[in-house]
Design an enzyme around this catalytic site. Sequence first.
Site, mmCIF file in Angstrom:
data_model
loop_
_atom_site.group_PDB
_atom_site.id
_atom_site.type_symbol
_atom_site.label_atom_id
_atom_site.label_comp_id
_atom_site.label_asym_id
_atom_site.label_seq_id
_atom_site.Cartn_x
_atom_site.Cartn_y
_atom_site.Cartn_z
ATOM 1 N N TYR A 61 4.466 2.889 2.093
ATOM 2 C CA TYR A 61 4.050 3.030 0.686
ATOM 3 C C TYR A 61 4.223 4.468 0.208
ATOM 4 O O TYR A 61 4.879 4.731 -0.803
ATOM 5 C CB TYR A 61 2.591 2.588 0.513
ATOM 6 C CG TYR A 61 1.983 3.072 -0.796
ATOM 7 C CD1 TYR A 61 2.400 2.554 -2.017
ATOM 8 C CD2 TYR A 61 1.007 4.085 -0.801
ATOM 9 C CE1 TYR A 61 1.856 3.024 -3.217
ATOM 10 C CE2 TYR A 61 0.458 4.544 -1.992
ATOM 11 C CZ TYR A 61 0.889 4.013 -3.194
ATOM 12 O OH TYR A 61 0.366 4.481 -4.380
ATOM 13 N N LYS B 148 6.729 6.125 -2.626
ATOM 14 C CA LYS B 148 6.261 6.868 -3.809
ATOM 15 C C LYS B 148 6.849 8.283 -3.804
ATOM 16 O O LYS B 148 7.236 8.809 -4.851
ATOM 17 C CB LYS B 148 4.728 6.936 -3.841
ATOM 18 C CG LYS B 148 4.026 5.618 -4.130
ATOM 19 C CD LYS B 148 4.341 5.031 -5.496
ATOM 20 C CE LYS B 148 3.736 5.806 -6.643
ATOM 21 N NZ LYS B 148 3.929 5.124 -7.959
ATOM 22 N N THR C 264 0.849 9.430 -6.589
ATOM 23 C CA THR C 264 -0.338 9.403 -5.726
ATOM 24 C C THR C 264 -0.465 10.668 -4.883
ATOM 25 O O THR C 264 0.545 11.334 -4.596
ATOM 26 C CB THR C 264 -0.240 8.168 -4.799
ATOM 27 O OG1 THR C 264 -1.248 8.257 -3.801
ATOM 28 C CG2 THR C 264 1.111 8.099 -4.090
ATOM 29 N N ASP C 265 -1.695 10.946 -4.448
ATOM 30 C CA ASP C 265 -1.904 12.080 -3.534
ATOM 31 C C ASP C 265 -1.368 11.778 -2.132
ATOM 32 O O ASP C 265 -1.213 12.687 -1.317
ATOM 33 C CB ASP C 265 -3.393 12.464 -3.465
ATOM 34 C CG ASP C 265 -4.312 11.341 -2.979
ATOM 35 O OD1 ASP C 265 -3.826 10.228 -2.693
ATOM 36 O OD2 ASP C 265 -5.535 11.589 -2.889
ATOM 37 N N GLU C 266 -1.065 10.493 -1.857
ATOM 38 C CA GLU C 266 -0.640 10.128 -0.494
ATOM 39 C C GLU C 266 0.712 10.730 -0.133
ATOM 40 O O GLU C 266 1.073 10.776 1.046
ATOM 41 C CB GLU C 266 -0.603 8.605 -0.328
ATOM 42 C CG GLU C 266 -1.947 7.975 -0.578
ATOM 43 C CD GLU C 266 -2.149 6.634 0.106
ATOM 44 O OE1 GLU C 266 -1.310 6.237 0.925
ATOM 45 O OE2 GLU C 266 -3.176 5.995 -0.195
HETATM 46 P P1 NAD Z 1 -1.534 -2.504 -8.848
HETATM 47 O O1 NAD Z 1 -0.900 -2.985 -7.590
HETATM 48 O O2 NAD Z 1 -2.912 -2.947 -9.188
HETATM 49 O O3 NAD Z 1 -0.618 -2.899 -10.101
HETATM 50 C C1 NAD Z 1 0.778 -2.747 -10.087
HETATM 51 C C2 NAD Z 1 1.352 -3.495 -11.292
HETATM 52 O O4 NAD Z 1 2.771 -3.305 -11.284
HETATM 53 C C3 NAD Z 1 1.100 -5.004 -11.260
HETATM 54 O O5 NAD Z 1 0.719 -5.452 -12.538
HETATM 55 C C4 NAD Z 1 2.447 -5.579 -10.861
HETATM 56 O O6 NAD Z 1 2.663 -6.894 -11.374
HETATM 57 C C5 NAD Z 1 3.405 -4.572 -11.464
HETATM 58 N N1 NAD Z 1 4.695 -4.532 -10.782
HETATM 59 C C6 NAD Z 1 4.914 -4.486 -9.440
HETATM 60 N N2 NAD Z 1 6.249 -4.480 -9.197
HETATM 61 C C7 NAD Z 1 6.862 -4.491 -10.411
HETATM 62 C C8 NAD Z 1 8.229 -4.448 -10.816
HETATM 63 N N3 NAD Z 1 9.234 -4.415 -9.922
HETATM 64 N N4 NAD Z 1 8.499 -4.459 -12.143
HETATM 65 C C9 NAD Z 1 7.501 -4.513 -13.061
HETATM 66 N N5 NAD Z 1 6.204 -4.557 -12.726
HETATM 67 C C10 NAD Z 1 5.882 -4.536 -11.410
HETATM 68 O O7 NAD Z 1 -1.427 -0.917 -8.789
HETATM 69 P P2 NAD Z 1 -2.446 0.185 -9.351
HETATM 70 O O8 NAD Z 1 -3.484 0.434 -8.350
HETATM 71 O O9 NAD Z 1 -2.805 -0.172 -10.736
HETATM 72 O O10 NAD Z 1 -1.480 1.460 -9.360
HETATM 73 C C11 NAD Z 1 -0.682 1.772 -10.494
HETATM 74 C C12 NAD Z 1 0.135 3.012 -10.193
HETATM 75 O O11 NAD Z 1 -0.734 4.100 -9.890
HETATM 76 C C13 NAD Z 1 1.054 2.857 -8.979
HETATM 77 O O12 NAD Z 1 2.261 3.519 -9.263
HETATM 78 C C14 NAD Z 1 0.300 3.553 -7.860
HETATM 79 O O13 NAD Z 1 1.202 4.080 -6.910
HETATM 80 C C15 NAD Z 1 -0.400 4.655 -8.622
HETATM 81 N N6 NAD Z 1 -1.678 5.131 -8.051
HETATM 82 C C16 NAD Z 1 -2.657 4.243 -7.706
HETATM 83 C C17 NAD Z 1 -3.869 4.722 -7.236
HETATM 84 C C18 NAD Z 1 -4.991 3.791 -6.863
HETATM 85 O O14 NAD Z 1 -6.019 4.250 -6.336
HETATM 86 N N7 NAD Z 1 -4.903 2.497 -7.130
HETATM 87 C C19 NAD Z 1 -4.071 6.105 -7.116
HETATM 88 C C20 NAD Z 1 -3.033 6.976 -7.458
HETATM 89 C C21 NAD Z 1 -1.839 6.476 -7.940
HETATM 90 O O1 DAU Z 2 -4.938 7.956 -2.554
HETATM 91 C C1 DAU Z 2 -4.402 7.176 -3.577
HETATM 92 C C2 DAU Z 2 -4.082 5.794 -3.045
HETATM 93 O O2 DAU Z 2 -5.336 5.123 -2.910
HETATM 94 C C3 DAU Z 2 -3.138 5.004 -3.928
HETATM 95 O O3 DAU Z 2 -1.890 5.649 -3.993
HETATM 96 C C4 DAU Z 2 -2.962 3.574 -3.396
HETATM 97 O O4 DAU Z 2 -2.172 2.818 -4.291
HETATM 98 C C5 DAU Z 2 -4.336 2.941 -3.283
HETATM 99 O O5 DAU Z 2 -4.223 1.651 -2.714
HETATM 100 C C6 DAU Z 2 -5.260 3.803 -2.432
HETATM 101 O O6 DAU Z 2 -4.809 3.818 -1.048
HETATM 102 P P1 DAU Z 2 -5.828 3.751 0.180
HETATM 103 O O7 DAU Z 2 -5.120 3.250 1.366
HETATM 104 O O8 DAU Z 2 -6.571 5.041 0.315
HETATM 105 O O9 DAU Z 2 -6.879 2.646 -0.431
HETATM 106 P P2 DAU Z 2 -7.614 1.410 0.278
HETATM 107 O O10 DAU Z 2 -8.646 0.931 -0.675
HETATM 108 O O11 DAU Z 2 -6.649 0.433 0.831
HETATM 109 O O12 DAU Z 2 -8.355 2.113 1.507
HETATM 110 C C7 DAU Z 2 -9.293 3.171 1.294
HETATM 111 C C8 DAU Z 2 -9.757 3.628 2.657
HETATM 112 O O13 DAU Z 2 -10.545 2.582 3.244
HETATM 113 C C9 DAU Z 2 -8.637 3.889 3.623
HETATM 114 O O14 DAU Z 2 -8.991 4.986 4.468
HETATM 115 C C10 DAU Z 2 -8.541 2.622 4.448
HETATM 116 C C11 DAU Z 2 -9.976 2.120 4.474
HETATM 117 N N1 DAU Z 2 -10.146 0.654 4.509
HETATM 118 C C12 DAU Z 2 -9.438 -0.109 3.635
HETATM 119 C C13 DAU Z 2 -9.574 -1.484 3.644
HETATM 120 C C14 DAU Z 2 -8.760 -2.341 2.694
HETATM 121 C C15 DAU Z 2 -11.052 0.093 5.405
HETATM 122 O O15 DAU Z 2 -11.724 0.812 6.175
HETATM 123 N N2 DAU Z 2 -11.198 -1.275 5.387
HETATM 124 C C16 DAU Z 2 -10.470 -2.092 4.580
HETATM 125 O O16 DAU Z 2 -10.619 -3.341 4.670
#
Ligand code: NAD
Ligand code: DAU
Length: 357
Positions: free
Chosen positions: A159, A163, A133-135
């Site tokens: 988180y 990561k 992630t970019d975080e």
């Molecule tokens: P998600 O939470 O929707 O899905 C995670 C999946 O991993 C689920 O199916 C869960 O059951 C499985 N899991 C969790 N713990 C596990 C374990 N110990 N063993 C096996 N499986 C397990 O997450 P996502 O949003 O699909 O993100 C996927 C990946 O991409 C993550 O590594 C996250 O850090 C990264 N990522 C997410 C975003 C985003 O915007 N969602 C952006 C950048 C990177």
């Molecule tokens: O940047 C990549 C990341 O993006 C991933 O690594 C994470 O797995 C993914 O969950 C996501 O993280 P964020 O914290 O940016 O996503 P989220 O949707 O939780 O929140 C997006 C923005 O909106 C953040 O600034 C927090 C804000 N927010 C979020 C929620 C859930 C609100 O203002 N209200 C809300 O209820």
Amino acid sequence: MTIVVTGGAGFIGSNFVLEWLQHSDEPVINIDKLTYAGNLANLVSLENDSRHIFIRSDIADRSRISAVLAEHKPRLVLNFAAESHVDRSIHGPEEFIETNVVGTFRLLEATRAYWNTLEGTEKSGFRFLHVSTDEVYGSLNQHDAPFSETSRYEPNSPYSASKASSDHLVRAYHHTYGLPVLTTNCSNNYGPYHFPEKLIPLCIHNALAGKPLPVYGDGQQVRDWLYVKDHCSAIRRVVDGGAVGETYNIGGWNEMANLDLVRALCSVLDELSPRVDGLSYAEQITFVKDRPGHDRRYAIDASKIERELGWRPAETFETGLRKTVEWFLDNQAWVEGVTSGAYLTWVETQYQDGAVR
Ligand code: NAD
Ligand code: DAU
């Protein structure tokens, strides 16, 4: 040839598995623990597809993972499995350490042992791709340059710290043991199967249910948004052409303040599913308590992956957002399935001082 995907029942992982099997007949071994975020309903279209083999396991179960690798002999392991929600990591960081740090470590150990049994082109062609992630880069000020692959790691939440730890382990396994790794650091994804704890699907869900749309703090936090299928195509490109040991930033060239994003979402909903009273869904926007340690701005410089691998996102924010809203409107049964039970407990915990209840 076979590939292993971990976390393939989650949001991005399931989109990746579905996309992969649209482009290739190479089988996918999908390892997922099925936490609250893992949902086999995402993969129902593959129910009778012999190219998809689902194995319920924790990535931290080293002996199980070793057995799977020995049996299926993949040429590629893609690690999507993680605890992914920042707010949950603030309420309970331990699971983030268990999965994101210890789980990635055990997966790396199992993969290293398996890779050491390979020879010749099987060994040199093997890849371990870690999805990150970019975080991990921390927070930018308004006029700072976007994150590049050489930006300093400064994670601010449990988180992002977990990561960042996993990224460092992946890097070390290449540097120390020669494991052929690739790492991708991507910005905020959105699209089909997005779990409604995250901002966009939560707001779609709440809007249609007549509930408040909770915006943290002043709503001026900036994120870069990428349609999930573009993330999947970028990962495929890195698998095909990425240089071993390298990291690639993936982003949508699309920075937006949260409040502007929620307003844009409301406009699309107003058009596609208008409120019965004729008012805009924007009326439901409610400012709530800010996230502790909330990162102010993320922005990704995705020029390396474009320059070296020729990848750019196919969707603009407008086209991606419209597709996303259409998908959620067409898939209300999926939403109902994932917003019962444990989901309600989470909403209760997270928004107790806000206006969601
Ligand atoms: P998600 O939470 O929707 O899905 C995670 C999946 O991993 C689920 O199916 C869960 O059951 C499985 N899991 C969790 N713990 C596990 C374990 N110990 N063993 C096996 N499986 C397990 O997450 P996502 O949003 O699909 O993100 C996927 C990946 O991409 C993550 O590594 C996250 O850090 C990264 N990522 C997410 C975003 C985003 O915007 N969602 C952006 C950048 C990177
Ligand atoms: O940047 C990549 C990341 O993006 C991933 O690594 C994470 O797995 C993914 O969950 C996501 O993280 P964020 O914290 O940016 O996503 P989220 O949707 O939780 O929140 C997006 C923005 O909106 C953040 O600034 C927090 C804000 N927010 C979020 C929620 C859930 C609100 O203002 N209200 C809300 O209820």
